[in-house]
Design a protein around this motif. Sequence first.
Motif, PDB file in Angstrom:
ATOM      1  N   ILE A 168       0.619  -0.867  -0.888  1.00 25.52           N
ATOM      2  CA  ILE A 168       0.210   0.088  -0.126  1.00 25.52           C
ATOM      3  C   ILE A 168       0.742   1.443  -0.169  1.00 25.52           C
ATOM      4  CG2 ILE A 168      -1.327   1.605   1.379  1.00 25.52           C
ATOM      5  CD1 ILE A 168      -3.050  -0.992   1.881  1.00 25.52           C
ATOM      6  N   ILE A 169       2.275   1.251   0.884  1.00 27.30           N
ATOM      7  CA  ILE A 169       2.882   2.753   0.815  1.00 27.30           C
ATOM      8  C   ILE A 169       3.126   2.737  -0.352  1.00 27.30           C
ATOM      9  CG2 ILE A 169       4.826   3.322   1.993  1.00 27.30           C
ATOM     10  CD1 ILE A 169       3.860   2.563   4.394  1.00 27.30           C
ATOM     11  N   TYR A 170       3.563   1.423  -1.054  1.00 29.14           N
ATOM     12  CA  TYR A 170       5.016   2.131  -2.073  1.00 29.14           C
ATOM     13  C   TYR A 170       4.022   1.800  -3.426  1.00 29.14           C
ATOM     14  CZ  TYR A 170       7.026  -0.275  -6.197  1.00 29.14           C
ATOM     15  OH  TYR A 170       7.994  -0.099  -7.248  1.00 29.14           O
ATOM     16  N   SER A 171       2.663   1.689  -3.625  1.00 30.11           N
ATOM     17  CA  SER A 171       1.704   1.805  -4.296  1.00 30.11           C
ATOM     18  C   SER A 171       1.513   3.285  -4.581  1.00 30.11           C
ATOM     19  CB  SER A 171       0.422   0.774  -4.580  1.00 30.11           C
ATOM     20  OG  SER A 171       0.982   0.017  -3.973  1.00 30.11           O
ATOM     21  N   THR A 172       1.343   3.948  -3.502  1.00 25.61           N
ATOM     22  CA  THR A 172       1.265   5.074  -3.421  1.00 25.61           C
ATOM     23  C   THR A 172       1.545   6.079  -3.236  1.00 25.61           C
ATOM     24  OG1 THR A 172      -0.471   4.565  -0.861  1.00 25.61           O
ATOM     25  CG2 THR A 172      -0.076   6.991  -1.496  1.00 25.61           C
ATOM     26  N   LEU A 173       3.151   6.563  -2.966  1.00 20.04           N
ATOM     27  CA  LEU A 173       4.266   6.475  -3.397  1.00 20.04           C
ATOM     28  C   LEU A 173       4.523   6.449  -4.751  1.00 20.04           C
ATOM     29  CD1 LEU A 173       6.652   5.590  -0.337  1.00 20.04           C
ATOM     30  CD2 LEU A 173       5.530   7.939  -0.962  1.00 20.04           C
ATOM     31  N   ARG A 174       3.930   5.975  -5.735  1.00 20.34           N
ATOM     32  CA  ARG A 174       4.097   5.349  -6.988  1.00 20.34           C
ATOM     33  C   ARG A 174       2.972   6.692  -7.988  1.00 20.34           C
ATOM     34  NH1 ARG A 174       7.167   1.122  -9.963  1.00 20.34           N
ATOM     35  NH2 ARG A 174       6.167   2.479 -11.869  1.00 20.34           N
ATOM     36  N   ASN A 175       1.807   6.792  -6.688  1.00 25.69           N
ATOM     37  CA  ASN A 175       0.629   7.102  -7.589  1.00 25.69           C
ATOM     38  C   ASN A 175       1.407   8.543  -7.730  1.00 25.69           C
ATOM     39  OD1 ASN A 175      -0.046   4.746  -8.497  1.00 25.69           O
ATOM     40  ND2 ASN A 175      -1.860   5.355  -6.813  1.00 25.69           N
TER      41      ASN A 175
END
Length: 362
Positions: A106-113
Motif C-alpha cells: 500500500i505504501i509503495y503503491s501510494t508513493l508511485r501514484n
Amino acid sequence: MRQIPIQNIYYILCYAWGMGEMRGKISVGVERCSSIANLLIHVLLNATDDLLKRGLSQDYTVYSTEMDGIKGKINIGETLKFGRYQQGRMFCNFDELSSDILVNQIIYSTLRNTLKIRNLSKQNENRIITTLRKLPQIKRLQLSDKVFKSVRLQHNNIYYQFAINICHLLHNSLLPNENDAGKWDFIDLMDDERVMNRIFEKFLMNFFKQECHADFPDISRSHIRFQLTPLGMTFAKSTDEAYRLLSTMETDVTLYNPRTKKKIILDAKYYKETFVTKYGEGRKIRREHLSQILTYVMNQENASKPHTKNTKGILLYPTIDTELDVSYKYKETNHVIRICTINLNQDWMKIEKRLKQIVTVN
C-alpha cells in the motif's frame, strides 16, 4: 477555511486518526508545505523513513515456481503437467520471509501514484524517487477502499497505522486529470464540507479524550431515545413495534464526570460559513442546529439521574477570524445552550487552550 495553517491541518488529522502523539514526531518541515497534497506526501515520506529505520514489517509468503532440485513441497500436478522432472526440474511450493506484504504494498503503491500528482513540489518528487529506491522489491497494487479495509494490523506492526491512514486519505483525494493524460488532481479536502465535518468531529472527540481526561473521564458518543410514549396504534401490532419506529439519536461528543456529575453534549459543525444571513436581519445561527442540540438536551433527561436536568449543550463551529461565545438558558430549566467557535487560524497552543476552556469553564 483556506486560511487554516498547513501545520494546524496536520495536527487536526493526527487527532482525528486517534494519534495525537504523532504530531510532534513526524512534523518536521510541515510548515514549509505549499498545499495539503504536498503536506500529506511530506508526512507520508517522513513516516516511511521512520518505518525503514525500524525495519519494514515482514511475513511468510507462499511462492510457487519451477526450479532445479527441491525446495519446500513438490507441486506434483504442475511438475507432471509440464514434464520437466526428467531434466531434474520441479515445481515447488515454499514459504519465504518477505517484505512484499499488504501494508508495504500500500505504501509503495501510494508513493508511485503520488508521482503523477499535478503541482507536486520538486522537493517531494525527489524524495519520493529516493524513498522508492530504498524500498525492497514490492508488488504494486491497484488501490481501492476494499484493499484498505482488508488491512489487519497486529500489536507488532501497529506503528503502520499512521502511514496507512495517510495513504487512504491520498487515495480518496486523487482523480485522473481530464486534460492531462497520466496526471492526477488532488481534491482539496478543505472544499468538502461533508468530509471535513467527519474529520472535525473525530478531531474533537479524540482531542478531548486525550487532553481533558482528568476533567471528563467518560467521553464518548451517546445514544438518546426520543421521549415519546405510543398512544394510538391503528396499524402497529404492539407498543414495542411503535417504539421501534422511533430512531435513536447519536451525539458527536458527550463529556461526563461521574464525580462532579457535570455533563456536556457537544455537537461539531464544520461549515465554510458559520452563520446564515437573512435579508435585513443580519447573521443568524442555523435553526436546524439549534433544534438538534435542544432535542439532544431535552430528551436525555432522566428523572432517576438528577444531573441530566443540568446538562449543557454546545454547538461548536470552526472559524478563521472572529471568535463567538454566547450562552442561552432554555425556558425555566437549568439547561444551558452555548454557541462557540474555535479559530483555527492561530497558534496551535492557543487552539488547545481555547478548546479546553470551552468544556471546562462554566
